[in-house]
Write a protein that holds these residues in place. Structure first.
Motif, PDB file in Angstrom:
ATOM      1  N   GLN A  39       0.854  -1.204   0.000  1.00 32.78           N
ATOM      2  CA  GLN A  39       0.000   0.000   0.000  1.00 32.78           C
ATOM      3  C   GLN A  39       0.884   1.246   0.000  1.00 32.78           C
ATOM      4  OE1 GLN A  39      -3.259  -0.645   0.204  1.00 32.78           O
ATOM      5  NE2 GLN A  39      -3.074  -2.802   0.756  1.00 32.78           N
ATOM      6  N   THR A  40       0.265   2.387  -0.285  1.00 31.34           N
ATOM      7  CA  THR A  40       0.981   3.664  -0.170  1.00 31.34           C
ATOM      8  C   THR A  40       1.431   3.811   1.284  1.00 31.34           C
ATOM      9  OG1 THR A  40      -0.854   4.458  -1.506  1.00 31.34           O
ATOM     10  CG2 THR A  40       0.774   6.100  -0.805  1.00 31.34           C
ATOM     11  N   VAL A  41       2.674   4.188   1.476  1.00 28.30           N
ATOM     12  CA  VAL A  41       3.148   4.393   2.855  1.00 28.30           C
ATOM     13  C   VAL A  41       2.867   5.848   3.213  1.00 28.30           C
ATOM     14  CG1 VAL A  41       5.156   4.379   4.386  1.00 28.30           C
ATOM     15  CG2 VAL A  41       4.933   2.624   2.610  1.00 28.30           C
ATOM     16  N   ASP A  42       2.054   6.054   4.257  1.00 21.62           N
ATOM     17  CA  ASP A  42       1.753   7.448   4.587  1.00 21.62           C
ATOM     18  C   ASP A  42       2.180   7.827   5.997  1.00 21.62           C
ATOM     19  OD1 ASP A  42      -0.124   5.934   5.797  1.00 21.62           O
ATOM     20  OD2 ASP A  42      -1.802   6.609   4.548  1.00 21.62           O
ATOM     21  N   LEU A  72       2.851   1.378 -13.788  1.00 22.44           N
ATOM     22  CA  LEU A  72       2.491   2.182 -12.602  1.00 22.44           C
ATOM     23  C   LEU A  72       2.255   3.641 -12.982  1.00 22.44           C
ATOM     24  CD1 LEU A  72       5.066   0.776  -9.974  1.00 22.44           C
ATOM     25  CD2 LEU A  72       2.652   0.197 -10.178  1.00 22.44           C
ATOM     26  N   GLY A  73       2.430   3.959 -14.273  1.00 22.83           N
ATOM     27  CA  GLY A  73       2.152   5.328 -14.727  1.00 22.83           C
ATOM     28  C   GLY A  73       3.389   6.175 -14.951  1.00 22.83           C
ATOM     29  N   ILE A 116      15.311   6.571 -20.496  1.00 23.69           N
ATOM     30  CA  ILE A 116      15.042   7.997 -20.291  1.00 23.69           C
ATOM     31  C   ILE A 116      13.778   8.106 -19.449  1.00 23.69           C
ATOM     32  CG2 ILE A 116      14.547  10.187 -21.455  1.00 23.69           C
ATOM     33  CD1 ILE A 116      16.092   8.904 -23.855  1.00 23.69           C
ATOM     34  N   ILE A 117      13.872   8.863 -18.357  1.00 24.19           N
ATOM     35  CA  ILE A 117      12.760   8.915 -17.400  1.00 24.19           C
ATOM     36  C   ILE A 117      12.430  10.383 -17.118  1.00 24.19           C
ATOM     37  CG2 ILE A 117      11.968   8.138 -15.116  1.00 24.19           C
ATOM     38  CD1 ILE A 117      14.880   6.369 -15.667  1.00 24.19           C
ATOM     39  N   GLU A 118      11.158  10.731 -17.282  1.00 22.56           N
ATOM     40  CA  GLU A 118      10.705  12.108 -16.992  1.00 22.56           C
ATOM     41  C   GLU A 118      10.036  12.116 -15.626  1.00 22.56           C
ATOM     42  OE1 GLU A 118      11.024  14.670 -19.057  1.00 22.56           O
ATOM     43  OE2 GLU A 118      11.541  13.620 -20.924  1.00 22.56           O
ATOM     44  N   GLY A 119      10.336  13.139 -14.843  1.00 21.45           N
ATOM     45  CA  GLY A 119       9.680  13.225 -13.539  1.00 21.45           C
ATOM     46  C   GLY A 119       9.456  14.656 -13.131  1.00 21.45           C
ATOM     47  N   PRO A 120       8.790  14.862 -12.020  1.00 23.50           N
ATOM     48  CA  PRO A 120       8.141  13.834 -11.217  1.00 23.50           C
ATOM     49  C   PRO A 120       6.779  13.450 -11.787  1.00 23.50           C
ATOM     50  CG  PRO A 120       7.893  15.983 -10.152  1.00 23.50           C
ATOM     51  CD  PRO A 120       8.645  16.223 -11.424  1.00 23.50           C
ATOM     52  N   THR A 121       6.465  12.166 -11.691  1.00 21.22           N
ATOM     53  CA  THR A 121       5.188  11.652 -12.192  1.00 21.22           C
ATOM     54  C   THR A 121       4.505  10.883 -11.066  1.00 21.22           C
ATOM     55  OG1 THR A 121       6.335  11.253 -14.270  1.00 21.22           O
ATOM     56  CG2 THR A 121       4.153  10.280 -14.047  1.00 21.22           C
ATOM     57  N   PRO A 122       3.296  11.233 -10.703  1.00 20.44           N
ATOM     58  CA  PRO A 122       2.610  10.440  -9.665  1.00 20.44           C
ATOM     59  C   PRO A 122       2.386   9.010 -10.165  1.00 20.44           C
ATOM     60  CG  PRO A 122       1.286  12.349 -10.369  1.00 20.44           C
ATOM     61  CD  PRO A 122       2.465  12.298 -11.265  1.00 20.44           C
ATOM     62  N   LEU A 123       2.636   8.034  -9.313  1.00 21.34           N
ATOM     63  CA  LEU A 123       2.430   6.630  -9.712  1.00 21.34           C
ATOM     64  C   LEU A 123       1.098   6.141  -9.143  1.00 21.34           C
ATOM     65  CD1 LEU A 123       6.022   5.144  -9.069  1.00 21.34           C
ATOM     66  CD2 LEU A 123       5.129   6.225 -11.151  1.00 21.34           C
ATOM     67  N   SER A 124       0.478   5.197  -9.834  1.00 21.53           N
ATOM     68  CA  SER A 124      -0.776   4.605  -9.341  1.00 21.53           C
ATOM     69  C   SER A 124      -0.598   3.100  -9.228  1.00 21.53           C
ATOM     70  CB  SER A 124      -1.922   4.826 -10.332  1.00 21.53           C
ATOM     71  OG  SER A 124      -1.994   6.156 -10.678  1.00 21.53           O
ATOM     72  N   GLY A 125      -1.122   2.536  -8.161  1.00 19.26           N
ATOM     73  CA  GLY A 125      -0.992   1.101  -7.918  1.00 19.26           C
ATOM     74  C   GLY A 125      -1.507   0.274  -9.096  1.00 19.26           C
ATOM     75  N   ALA A 126      -0.856  -0.827  -9.377  1.00 18.77           N
ATOM     76  CA  ALA A 126      -1.244  -1.732 -10.466  1.00 18.77           C
ATOM     77  C   ALA A 126      -0.580  -3.074 -10.198  1.00 18.77           C
ATOM     78  CB  ALA A 126      -0.787  -1.166 -11.813  1.00 18.77           C
ATOM     79  N   VAL A 163       9.460  -1.033  -3.726  1.00 19.53           N
ATOM     80  CA  VAL A 163       9.713   0.331  -3.237  1.00 19.53           C
ATOM     81  C   VAL A 163       8.847   1.325  -4.021  1.00 19.53           C
ATOM     82  CG1 VAL A 163      11.452   2.149  -2.949  1.00 19.53           C
ATOM     83  CG2 VAL A 163      12.042  -0.232  -2.432  1.00 19.53           C
ATOM     84  N   ALA A 164       8.741   1.162  -5.337  1.00 14.34           N
ATOM     85  CA  ALA A 164       7.883   2.058  -6.139  1.00 14.34           C
ATOM     86  C   ALA A 164       6.442   1.973  -5.641  1.00 14.34           C
ATOM     87  CB  ALA A 164       7.972   1.687  -7.619  1.00 14.34           C
ATOM     88  N   GLY A 165       6.009   0.756  -5.262  1.00 10.02           N
ATOM     89  CA  GLY A 165       4.646   0.561  -4.762  1.00 10.02           C
ATOM     90  C   GLY A 165       4.363   1.375  -3.501  1.00 10.02           C
ATOM     91  N   MET A 166       5.417   1.688  -2.738  1.00  9.66           N
ATOM     92  CA  MET A 166       5.210   2.442  -1.483  1.00  9.66           C
ATOM     93  C   MET A 166       4.782   3.877  -1.734  1.00  9.66           C
ATOM     94  SD  MET A 166       8.465   1.171   0.725  1.00  9.66           S
ATOM     95  CE  MET A 166       8.855  -0.586   0.694  1.00  9.66           C
ATOM     96  N   ILE A 167       5.071   4.414  -2.946  1.00 12.24           N
ATOM     97  CA  ILE A 167       4.670   5.801  -3.217  1.00 12.24           C
ATOM     98  C   ILE A 167       3.550   5.848  -4.258  1.00 12.24           C
ATOM     99  CG2 ILE A 167       6.793   6.978  -2.538  1.00 12.24           C
ATOM    100  CD1 ILE A 167       7.194   6.921  -5.789  1.00 12.24           C
ATOM    101  N   ALA A 168       3.133   4.663  -4.760  1.00 10.59           N
ATOM    102  CA  ALA A 168       2.043   4.650  -5.746  1.00 10.59           C
ATOM    103  C   ALA A 168       0.711   4.802  -5.006  1.00 10.59           C
ATOM    104  CB  ALA A 168       2.075   3.342  -6.535  1.00 10.59           C
ATOM    105  N   ARG A 169      -0.235   5.497  -5.626  1.00  6.41           N
ATOM    106  CA  ARG A 169      -1.556   5.666  -5.021  1.00  6.41           C
ATOM    107  C   ARG A 169      -2.280   4.321  -5.049  1.00  6.41           C
ATOM    108  NH1 ARG A 169      -5.267   7.836  -8.002  1.00  6.41           N
ATOM    109  NH2 ARG A 169      -3.695   8.799  -9.328  1.00  6.41           N
ATOM    110  N   GLY A 170      -2.885   3.933  -3.930  1.00  4.07           N
ATOM    111  CA  GLY A 170      -3.637   2.676  -3.883  1.00  4.07           C
ATOM    112  C   GLY A 170      -2.717   1.481  -3.699  1.00  4.07           C
TER     113      GLY A 170
END
Ligand code: S3P
Length: 436
Positions: free
Chosen positions: A7-10, A359-360, A371-381, A397-404
């Motif tokens: 889940q998103t770590v908050d 993850l978006g 090549i990576i553009e940021g910052p981009t909000p990630l969404s759970g998948a 680790v990416a999942g910890m900041i993804a929404r949902g």
């Protein structure tokens, strides 16, 4: 198959973390212990599948290795010429380091052995080692001119060579230096950029003379290592995932203890510093052949980064987590000329580009670059590990900041290098659920 839901770590993450022994060092401790004169003792040896395969390989060649609790080993060395022919094939699972370094040692033995591995290892290129070993005098057989396992090797008295590697590789360099111990004359290896220097450090620490000259390193044959005792430094490649957590999560306060601090491995730290992450090193000391450090990591506003060809070897295993971090950094991050990533446990350019996209993330591959553009909000998948431990942990680790909620499929592979990964997440109260 085991998956993990994250889940998103908050909440604020705080704690002190230490890591099992570095994987590269743990392999080498077993190898040098086995080839030494006398009994060596090592503590904090990585109890992961890859290193277990190296251990079992030497046990199958008659080396006595005693476990002293969960992570300490006592190895009764056989010297350079005391190994016995294994009774059956040597299975090395997923471990490229075991296979390449063992090939170097087996090239010097007067018996025949066959090395096998799992489907991933059986597709990884071995000619980069076997071609040189043939030149030194070993007989090798395997698919496509001994490029792929299973590999049959019959060694013997070798002759020294001067190898100039087209691509920096510590595994190739180490295989040739180990073979050099069994060769007549001085074997030298020159790399375009210096890769991790653990084998050189181990050789010297175990009493073997090594000649270093710029990008070249050389060893003369018939020098038997002498046994040693030391603690293996914590794995910096495993610590990198927690540096990533500290860099991504607001207000995280994580203290790192006894992490390997070898300059040929700290490329990830240099990149994180360029991104704006703050490191405070509180102590540096020596543990056997290697430096170790205690430090804290603090988040700052993350800036995009570029990784040059020159620094690639010093962070080759950390590209997956750096790619995940780049999705949250301001600007365009570029990881160039990273073709070596295509021949790791999986094609890590493809695994990270395809799964972070799910993850978006705004991430693409061109040739051998990312090549990576940021910052981009990630969404759970739902994302997949490709059965690669470092892809799996980077996605967690990416999942910890993804929404949902994020589901990372097929995470058993994490046991190849970091069996305590989920346990350590528990210690930091980072919620996750393992599902079958
Ligand atoms: C290793 C060297 C690296 C690294 C691997 C371990 C070693 O491979 O990717 O995980 O222990 O020598 P290359 O140096 O062959 O790229």
């Amino acid at each position: 198959m085991t998956h993990v839901k994250i889940q998103t770590v908050d909440q604020k993450i705080r704690g002190t973390v230490s890591f099992p022994g570095d994987k590269s060092l743990s392999h080498r401790a077993i190898i040098f212990g086995a080839l030494s004169e006398g009994t060596s003792s090592f503590t904090n040896v990585l109890p992961a599948e890859d290193c277990r395969h190296t251990r079992e390989a030497f046990e199958s060649m008659g080396v006595e290795i005693r476990s002293k609790g969960a992570t300490a080993l006592e190895i009764v060395g056989k010297g350079l010429y005391g190994l016995k022919a294994p009774k059956k094939e040597i299975y090395l699972g997923n471990s490229g380091t075991s296979m390449r370094l063992l090939l170097g040692i087996l090239a010097g033995q007067s018996f025949e052995a066959t090395l096998t591995g799992d489907p991933s290892l059986s597709q990884r290129p071995m000619r980069r080692v076997t071609a040189y070993l043939k030149e030194m005098g070993a007989a090798l057989e395997g698919r496509e001119e001994a490029n792929f396992a299973p590999l049959k090797i019959h060694g013997g008295r070798l002759k020294a060579i001067r190898a100039v590697l087209p691509v920096s590789s510590a595994q190739v360099k180490s295989a040739l230096l180990l073979a050099g111990l069994f060769a007549q004359g001085e074997t030298s290896v020159t790399e375009p950029v210096r890769s991790r220097d653990h084998t050189e450090r181990f050789l010297k620490h175990f009493g073997v003379a090594v000649r270093e000259d710029g990008l070249s390193v050389a060893v003369s044959g018939d020098q038997t290592p002498r046994s040693r005792n030391f603690e293996i430094a914590g794995d910096i490649s495993s610590a990198a995932f927690f540096m990533g957590i500290a860099a991504l999560l607001p207000d995280a306060d994580i203290q790192f203890r006894s992490v390997l601090w070898n300059p040929t491995r700290t490329g990830v730290v240099e990149v994180l510093k360029r991104m704006g992450v703050k490191f405070r090193v509180t102590s540096v000391s020596e543990s056997g052949p290697e430096p170790v450090a205690d430090f804290t990591v603090q988040r700052g506003p993350l800036k995009a980064f570029e990784i040059t060809k020159e620094e690639l070897p010093s962070l080759i295993d950390e590209i997956p987590i750096l790619a995940a971090l780049a999705t949250q950094a301001r600007g365009t991050s570029v990881i160039r000329d990273a073709g070596e990533l295509r021949v790791k446990e999986t094609d890590r350019i493809h695994s990270m580009v395809s799964q972070l996209s799910r993850l978006g993330a705004k991430i693409k591959e061109t040739g051998d670059s990312m090549i990576i553009e940021g910052p981009t909000p990630l969404s759970g998948a739902s994302v997949n590990s490709f059965k690669d431990h470092r892809t799996a942990m980077s996605l967690v680790v990416a999942g910890m900041i993804a929404r949902g909620e994020t589901l990372v499929e097929d995470v058993e592979c994490i046991n190849t290098s970091f069996p305590g990964f989920f346990w350590l997440l528990d210690q930091l109260y980072i919620k996750h659920e393992l599902v079958q």
